[in-house]
Design an enzyme around this catalytic site. Structure first.
Site, PDB file in Angstrom:
ATOM      1  N   HIS A 178       0.829  -1.204   0.000  1.00  0.00           N
ATOM      2  CA  HIS A 178       0.000   0.000   0.000  1.00  0.00           C
ATOM      3  C   HIS A 178       0.869   1.261   0.000  1.00  0.00           C
ATOM      4  O   HIS A 178       0.439   2.308  -0.502  1.00  0.00           O
ATOM      5  CB  HIS A 178      -0.929   0.038   1.218  1.00  0.00           C
ATOM      6  N   ASP A 250      -4.877  -5.943  -8.198  1.00  0.00           N
ATOM      7  CA  ASP A 250      -5.071  -5.277  -6.922  1.00  0.00           C
ATOM      8  C   ASP A 250      -5.247  -3.789  -7.225  1.00  0.00           C
ATOM      9  O   ASP A 250      -5.075  -3.344  -8.366  1.00  0.00           O
ATOM     10  CB  ASP A 250      -3.883  -5.535  -5.994  1.00  0.00           C
TER      11      ASP A 250
END
Length: 335
Positions: A178, A250
């Site tokens: 992230h 993702d």
């Protein structure tokens, strides 16, 4: 069905989002905690999404359990997957049916609100990764394979398709994709015989409906993150593992996805590598850039239709069922 899955900002659809949902390239919507206030509101939000979408969109959520459970109040508190084995005192004869029951419960409650999929289960190893941790079933591959297989069987019994993540494995890198691009420096053989073995063996059982690649670089195999790598997706996943299910990228707004340019370039790179649907979350300008940057007549893979839910009982009907009531007894033991 369009190739882009995006998010919405709140508990109801605003005027801009109605226009975006009508775009022919939109094929999915992912929901977050900010999109949930109560069950009546969620029912109405999903109805609005389906009403204003031009395509028959996939609606998704991350309802793994533990720390990653977007809908809480009114939903069963699914434990983190890493607790299943320990709660059964390392007894696989108890842990396996518990995993199956929890897979069924998670899926049945999500399906009750006309949501197609939860991006689950996590098939990563419980290793050094801080962002994975007890989202994983266990540190050992064999135990993950057994428990995850039973969890997926429970999902299938409820009528939900599975999505294994994060291919070929995120558990052996410390960094969080992230906020950075993790690099897994192990040999190809180590990766194939350890992390990827989990995906391969569950797929061999016919249980893996979809896969989400990791935003991780494995330089022994390719210099690109797995989600942008045709070597990982087309050669290894599709050809070597003979996987014909759906590949979801993702979230392309994650820092681990920034290595190939702007959002339109990221989406094109992911799809060229073999992704069927790309996710752009929490960045409206990025999602619009993808919509503006792709050919308006782009035809997404027919595989995506396989992820759509079938008929399912609503929450009221579900809570009257003996299996749901039995599942509550199991939940009580975890809590």
């Amino acid at each position: 069905m369009g190739p882009l899955m995006l998010d919405v900002s709140a508990c109801e659809i605003n005027a801009d989002e109605k226009e975006i949902l009508d775009h022919p390239l939109v094929g999915g919507v992912i929901l977050f905690s900010r999109n949930y206030h109560d069950q009546a509101q969620l029912t109405e939000l999903v109805r609005q999404i389906r009403e204003y979408s031009r395509n028959q969109v996939l609606i998704a959520v991350d309802q793994e359990g533990g720390q990653v459970q977007r809908f809480k109040q009114g939903f069963s508190p699914i434990p983190a997957m890493g607790r299943i084995y320990n709660k059964a005192s390392s007894d696989m004869e108890l842990a396996c049916p518990n995993a199956e029951m929890l897979g069924w419960l998670m899926a049945a409650e999500i399906l009750a609100f006309d949501i197609d999929i939860s991006f689950a289960p996590v098939l990563d190893i419980w290793g050094v990764s801080d962002v994975i941790g007890d989202r994983s079933f266990h540190p050992k591959e064999g135990i993950i394979i057994e428990l995850a297989s039973r969890f997926i069987r429970g999902m299938h019994q409820a009528g939900m398709k599975s999505c294994g993540k994060h291919f070929p494995g995120h558990g052996n890198v410390k960094e969080d994709s992230h906020v950075t691009t993790p690099v897994d420096k192990r040999s190809a053989e180590q990766i194939m015989t350890s992390d990827m073995r989990i995906f391969a063996e569950i797929h061999q059982q016919g249980l893996l409906d979809a896969v989400m690649p990791a935003h991780v670089v494995y330089p022994a195999v390719d210099k690109l993150p797995a989600g942008y790598s045709s070597k990982w997706i087309r050669e290894i996943l599709r050809k070597k593992l003979d996987f014909d299910g759906v590949v979801f990228s993702d979230d392309l707004s994650m820092q681990g996805a920034t290595s190939v340019g702007n959002f339109a370039q990221r989406a094109k790179a992911a799809m060229q590598a073999g992704c069927d649907m790309v996710l752009v979350c929490n960045d409206r300008a990025g999602a619009i850039q993808v919509l503006d940057g792709l050919p308006i007549d782009y035809q997404a893979s027919d595989r995506l239709k396989t992820m759509q839910k079938g008929p399912s009982p609503d929450m009221g009907q579900l809570q009257l069922s003996p299996r749901w009531q039995q599942a509550q007894q199991l939940i009580a033991k975890f809590n």
